[in-house]
Design a protein around this motif. Structure first.
Motif, PDB file in Angstrom:
ATOM      1  N   LEU A  94       0.825  -1.220   0.000  1.00 45.67           N
ATOM      2  CA  LEU A  94       0.000   0.000   0.000  1.00 45.67           C
ATOM      3  C   LEU A  94       0.853   1.261   0.000  1.00 45.67           C
ATOM      4  O   LEU A  94       0.525   2.238  -0.687  1.00 45.67           O
ATOM      5  CB  LEU A  94      -0.953  -0.005   1.191  1.00 45.67           C
ATOM      6  CG  LEU A  94      -2.071  -1.048   1.132  1.00 45.67           C
ATOM      7  CD1 LEU A  94      -2.898  -1.001   2.404  1.00 45.67           C
ATOM      8  CD2 LEU A  94      -2.936  -0.834  -0.086  1.00 45.67           C
ATOM      9  N   TYR A  95       1.947   1.256   0.754  1.00 51.82           N
ATOM     10  CA  TYR A  95       2.837   2.423   0.733  1.00 51.82           C
ATOM     11  C   TYR A  95       3.493   2.591  -0.625  1.00 51.82           C
ATOM     12  O   TYR A  95       3.695   3.721  -1.082  1.00 51.82           O
ATOM     13  CB  TYR A  95       3.903   2.323   1.827  1.00 51.82           C
ATOM     14  CG  TYR A  95       3.545   3.086   3.074  1.00 51.82           C
ATOM     15  CD1 TYR A  95       3.464   4.470   3.066  1.00 51.82           C
ATOM     16  CD2 TYR A  95       3.287   2.431   4.270  1.00 51.82           C
ATOM     17  CE1 TYR A  95       3.134   5.180   4.208  1.00 51.82           C
ATOM     18  CE2 TYR A  95       2.967   3.126   5.417  1.00 51.82           C
ATOM     19  CZ  TYR A  95       2.891   4.499   5.377  1.00 51.82           C
ATOM     20  OH  TYR A  95       2.557   5.196   6.506  1.00 51.82           O
ATOM     21  N   LEU A  96       3.850   1.497  -1.276  1.00 48.83           N
ATOM     22  CA  LEU A  96       4.448   1.598  -2.608  1.00 48.83           C
ATOM     23  C   LEU A  96       3.471   2.213  -3.599  1.00 48.83           C
ATOM     24  O   LEU A  96       3.822   3.155  -4.329  1.00 48.83           O
ATOM     25  CB  LEU A  96       4.904   0.222  -3.095  1.00 48.83           C
ATOM     26  CG  LEU A  96       5.534   0.186  -4.483  1.00 48.83           C
ATOM     27  CD1 LEU A  96       6.833   0.982  -4.491  1.00 48.83           C
ATOM     28  CD2 LEU A  96       5.771  -1.239  -4.918  1.00 48.83           C
ATOM     29  N   ILE A  97       2.245   1.737  -3.605  1.00 43.55           N
ATOM     30  CA  ILE A  97       1.237   2.262  -4.524  1.00 43.55           C
ATOM     31  C   ILE A  97       0.950   3.739  -4.221  1.00 43.55           C
ATOM     32  O   ILE A  97       0.930   4.580  -5.133  1.00 43.55           O
ATOM     33  CB  ILE A  97      -0.059   1.421  -4.447  1.00 43.55           C
ATOM     34  CG1 ILE A  97       0.194   0.015  -4.979  1.00 43.55           C
ATOM     35  CG2 ILE A  97      -1.201   2.093  -5.191  1.00 43.55           C
ATOM     36  CD1 ILE A  97      -0.930  -0.957  -4.708  1.00 43.55           C
ATOM     37  N   THR A  98       0.756   4.050  -2.948  1.00 44.49           N
ATOM     38  CA  THR A  98       0.448   5.425  -2.566  1.00 44.49           C
ATOM     39  C   THR A  98       1.610   6.365  -2.886  1.00 44.49           C
ATOM     40  O   THR A  98       1.397   7.478  -3.381  1.00 44.49           O
ATOM     41  CB  THR A  98       0.118   5.496  -1.062  1.00 44.49           C
ATOM     42  OG1 THR A  98      -0.944   4.590  -0.780  1.00 44.49           O
ATOM     43  CG2 THR A  98      -0.290   6.892  -0.656  1.00 44.49           C
ATOM     44  N   SER A  99       2.826   5.916  -2.640  1.00 44.65           N
ATOM     45  CA  SER A  99       3.990   6.768  -2.911  1.00 44.65           C
ATOM     46  C   SER A  99       4.154   7.034  -4.394  1.00 44.65           C
ATOM     47  O   SER A  99       4.487   8.162  -4.794  1.00 44.65           O
ATOM     48  CB  SER A  99       5.251   6.116  -2.359  1.00 44.65           C
ATOM     49  OG  SER A  99       5.151   5.990  -0.970  1.00 44.65           O
ATOM     50  N   ILE A 100       3.927   6.029  -5.210  1.00 43.23           N
ATOM     51  CA  ILE A 100       4.026   6.229  -6.658  1.00 43.23           C
ATOM     52  C   ILE A 100       2.970   7.226  -7.129  1.00 43.23           C
ATOM     53  O   ILE A 100       3.256   8.129  -7.916  1.00 43.23           O
ATOM     54  CB  ILE A 100       3.922   4.885  -7.400  1.00 43.23           C
ATOM     55  CG1 ILE A 100       5.184   4.059  -7.146  1.00 43.23           C
ATOM     56  CG2 ILE A 100       3.719   5.099  -8.890  1.00 43.23           C
ATOM     57  CD1 ILE A 100       5.114   2.638  -7.666  1.00 43.23           C
ATOM     58  N   VAL A 101       1.745   7.076  -6.627  1.00 44.31           N
ATOM     59  CA  VAL A 101       0.671   8.000  -7.022  1.00 44.31           C
ATOM     60  C   VAL A 101       0.999   9.423  -6.589  1.00 44.31           C
ATOM     61  O   VAL A 101       0.832  10.377  -7.358  1.00 44.31           O
ATOM     62  CB  VAL A 101      -0.680   7.529  -6.432  1.00 44.31           C
ATOM     63  CG1 VAL A 101      -1.746   8.600  -6.564  1.00 44.31           C
ATOM     64  CG2 VAL A 101      -1.129   6.240  -7.084  1.00 44.31           C
ATOM     65  N   VAL A 102       1.496   9.577  -5.370  1.00 45.73           N
ATOM     66  CA  VAL A 102       1.815  10.913  -4.859  1.00 45.73           C
ATOM     67  C   VAL A 102       2.990  11.524  -5.623  1.00 45.73           C
ATOM     68  O   VAL A 102       2.977  12.714  -5.957  1.00 45.73           O
ATOM     69  CB  VAL A 102       2.108  10.847  -3.341  1.00 45.73           C
ATOM     70  CG1 VAL A 102       2.733  12.130  -2.840  1.00 45.73           C
ATOM     71  CG2 VAL A 102       0.834  10.551  -2.582  1.00 45.73           C
TER      72      VAL A 102
END
Length: 151
Positions: A94-102
């Motif tokens: 979840l942090y990987l996905i969120t960080s990429i989006v941000v």
């Protein structure tokens, strides 16, 4: 040690500092601190992604207290190694996905800082998941092959 002594303030402080010296204690403490910093960055940028940091910080804090107070050995109906592994593994994803989006959106310095710190959180949670993987910890020992001293 009596239960009242274990729950006293000096006993709680000793249990906390003793658990912080373990690898699991260091991981959980680092996760709590990093989630708090990412939460501050997301909140400063008025981003909607702050709920991930709040949830993961709460999960890490609850597990920290459970492990510190040795409650995981008293509550046996929960498989703690698998619970901890899935918590860390899902948090890393979840942090990987969120960080990429941000980072792709990347408007504002706090969002970029939160995205970069989210990548660090991905690495931290991923390492935690790697070190707590339950099947890696189950080592089988070879059966003895020496003849026994018998009749």
């Amino acid at each position: 040690m009596a239960d009242s002594e274990r729950l006293s303030a000096p006993g709680c402080w000793l249990a906390c500092t003793g658990f912080l010296r373990t690898k699991k204690g260091l991981f959980l403490c680092a996760e709590i601190i990093l989630c708090l910093v990412v939460l501050i960055c997301f909140s400063a940028s008025t981003s909607a992604y702050s709920s991930l940091s709040v949830i993961e910080m709460i999960f890490a804090a609850v597990l920290f207290v459970f492990y510190m107070c040795d409650l995981h050995s008293k509550i046996s109906f929960i498989n703690w190694p698998w619970t901890d592994f899935f918590r860390a593994f899902i948090a890393a994803i979840l942090y990987l996905i969120t960080s990429i989006v941000v980072l792709v959106d990347g408007k504002g310095s706090f969002k970029i800082a939160a995205g970069v710190l989210g990548i660090f959180a991905t690495l931290l949670f991923g390492c935690d998941a790697y070190f707590t993987f339950p099947l890696k910890q189950q080592r089988h020992t070879a059966a003895p092959t020496d003849p026994t001293d018998g009749p």
